[in-house]
Design an enzyme around this catalytic site. Structure first.
Site, PDB file in Angstrom:
ATOM      1  N   ALA A  35       0.840  -1.203   0.000  1.00 27.93           N
ATOM      2  CA  ALA A  35       0.000   0.000   0.000  1.00 27.93           C
ATOM      3  C   ALA A  35       0.874   1.251   0.000  1.00 27.93           C
ATOM      4  CB  ALA A  35      -0.902   0.004   1.229  1.00 27.93           C
ATOM      5  N   ASP A  36       0.459   2.260  -0.754  1.00 27.31           N
ATOM      6  CA  ASP A  36       1.142   3.551  -0.644  1.00 27.31           C
ATOM      7  C   ASP A  36       0.298   4.475   0.234  1.00 27.31           C
ATOM      8  OD1 ASP A  36      -0.919   4.574  -2.254  1.00 27.31           O
ATOM      9  OD2 ASP A  36       0.260   4.370  -4.090  1.00 27.31           O
ATOM     10  N   SER A  37       0.770   5.699   0.416  1.00 29.64           N
ATOM     11  CA  SER A  37       0.088   6.592   1.357  1.00 29.64           C
ATOM     12  C   SER A  37      -1.355   6.881   0.922  1.00 29.64           C
ATOM     13  CB  SER A  37       0.870   7.890   1.508  1.00 29.64           C
ATOM     14  OG  SER A  37       1.001   8.524   0.243  1.00 29.64           O
TER      15      SER A  37
ATOM     16  N   ARG B  69      -7.358   2.405  -9.561  1.00 31.23           N
ATOM     17  CA  ARG B  69      -6.841   3.757  -9.353  1.00 31.23           C
ATOM     18  C   ARG B  69      -6.555   4.491 -10.659  1.00 31.23           C
ATOM     19  NH1 ARG B  69      -2.243   2.442  -5.278  1.00 31.23           N
ATOM     20  NH2 ARG B  69      -1.103   4.218  -6.051  1.00 31.23           N
TER      21      ARG B  69
END
Lengths: 77, 413
Positions: A35-37, B69
């Site tokens: 996971a990134d921020s 995303r």
């Protein structure tokens, strides 16, 4: 607790696209689950909705592992 | 000294198929990709038809996390880029990464993301707007995503010039290779705006066809009974490469890019300048850049959107630039089949133009049943045609008065 873990797990699988077997209580969001921020912010939103609670930015920043999320939810809901 | 630049790979996502070969064969067969809108309920809109991309599976091109995303236009861009890179047999390595760049434009950007998140804002408040909203929205993100995907570390940028976007992207990428800023550029356009806000806006501007009962006949450039453009969506991505670089690695060369021109109408936000004088100056600039005579051009892939004013203005511009030769060269609008892919249109039309040079066959303008008396050129009506073509030109013109033209030449080793 088990129920909370399952619900958290489901959200993580859905959001991060990781294999369910990788989601242990010890797993770190950034190190182990990729996971990134931005992912973490989104996960926090999902958890707030799922468990109908508010996680402050301050508290959210302290959470690094799946286990910490489960404990936080158990303690605050 | 400008370096020579060639096309070594292409990728297409379009209303006529999700690969370049299907797209090209459909154009040659004169197929229409226009049908009733399925992506939203359009029953309240004056226009209820579009050129939707069908059967697109993003998971064929990216992993599940990346799908969530990225906006649909970025997914199209990533898919077309993947096909183009594979087509070119291009390998991006630690050694060449800094010499490979990305320049993919979008006219509007992540419109579906904007609509969805604005709804979230209204219904649930600012704390529920996705952290991915901005990166999914911004129109440069097809370029960003492709450079990240391939580790391409050379020049990266994005054009946003409405319907001229794809051509501006390709032309700017051409310059970067000509002047030694890169050896390879992954370039083109991507767009996905078959959405309520875009339809409401374009319908209010009276820009789109309302021939809802005959979708496949709605896009009819240069025809007397045309009544506006039909929106399409998709992406067209090309691999541009410095000639010696391409030869050295044994790449298959599709065509050479020999000229690029731009101009501004400086006239009106949506209408073309009188007599198409802005478009004419644009084509002249491209011809000068290519260093060729107007009489050398044998085919023009027109902007030809099927709007009342636009098709006449482009016809007048072609006559102004080419004089008597305007009646000898062939002009066609592949938008008669694809619809208008807005920012992606320059990408897919550059690819169609390159294929025309390679195969020596011109794609038709379909639905040209009764030519407008003011549109009196050879528009390759209704059927593809074999032709000897050495030099071809592709025009695109955008709201804001942006004009962009590129010129391609048949490549013979």
């Amino acid at each position: 607790m088990a129920d909370t873990f399952d619900r958290v797990k489901k959200i993580i699988v859905d959001r991060l696209g990781v294999d369910e077997s990788k989601i242990t209580l010890e797993a770190s969001f950034k190190e182990d689950l990729g996971a990134d921020s931005l992912d973490v912010v989104e996960l926090v939103m999902e958890l707030e909705d799922e468990f109908d609670l508010e996680i402050s930015d301050e508290d959210a920043e302290k959470i690094t592992t799946v286990g910490e999320v489960v404990s936080y939810i158990t303690a605050n809901k | 000294m400008k370096r020579r630049v060639v096309i070594t790979g292409v990728g297409v996502v379009s209303p006529l198929g999700n690969d370049a070969t299907t797209f090209w064969n459909s154009l040659l067969e004169g197929k229409s990709g226009i049908s009733p809108i399925t992506s939203f309920d359009a029953s309240d809109y004056p226009t209820q038809i579009a050129g939707e991309v069908k059967d697109f599976n993003p998971e064929d091109y990216m992993d599940k996390k990346d799908i969530r995303r990225t906006d649909r236009f970025v997914q199209f861009g990533l898919a077309a880029a993947k096909m183009a890179v594979e087509d070119a047999k291009l390998e991006i390595t630690a050694e060449n990464a800094e010499r490979v760049g990305v320049y993919i434009g979008s006219g509007i950007g992540g419109l579906s993301t904007w609509e969805e998140q604005h709804q979230v804002l209204l219904e649930k408040g600012p704390r529920r707007v996705s952290p991915f909203f901005i990166p999914m929205l911004i129109a440069n993100m097809a370029s960003g995503a492709v450079s990240i995907q391939y580790g391409a570390k050379g020049p990266t940028s994005s054009a946003i010039t409405a319907c001229a976007t794809g051509t501006n992207a390709i032309g700017d990428a051409l310059r970067l290779i000509q002047y030694d800023q890169a050896d390879v550029m992954i370039t083109g356009g991507a767009e996905a705006t078959i959405r309520p806000m875009a339809f409401a806006g374009f319908c209010s501007a009276k820009a789109m066809s309302t021939r809802n009962d005959e979708p496949t006949k709605a896009s009819r450039p240069f025809d007397r009974d045309r009544d506006g453009f039909v929106m399409g969506e998709g992406a067209g991505v090309l691999i541009l490469e410095e000639l010696e670089h391409a030869k050295k690695r044994g790449a298959t060369i599709l065509a050479e890019v020999i000229g690029y021109g731009m101009s501004a109408d400086a006239h009106h936000i949506t209408a073309p300048s009188p007599g198409g004088e802005g478009a004419a100056r644009c084509m002249k600039n491209a011809l000068r850049d290519a260093g060729i005579e107007p009489s050398e051009v044998e085919y023009i892939n027109a902007h030809g959107t099927s709007t009342g004013q636009g098709d006449i203005a482009e016809t007048m511009a072609i006559k102004e630039v080419f004089g008597e030769h305007a009646y000898k060269l062939a002009v066609s609008s592949t938008k008669s089949m694809t619809g208008h892919l807005l920012g992606a249109t320059g990408g897919v039309e550059a690819i169609a133009t390159a294929f025309a040079l390679r195969d020596q066959i011109l794609p038709p303008t379909i639905n040209l049943e009764n030519p407008d008396p003011e549109c009196d050129l050879d528009y390759v009506p209704n059927e593809a045609r074999k032709a000897k073509v050495n030099v071809a030109l592709s025009n695109t013109f955008g709201f804001g008065g942006h004009n962009a033209t590129i010129i391609l030449k048949r490549y013979e080793a």
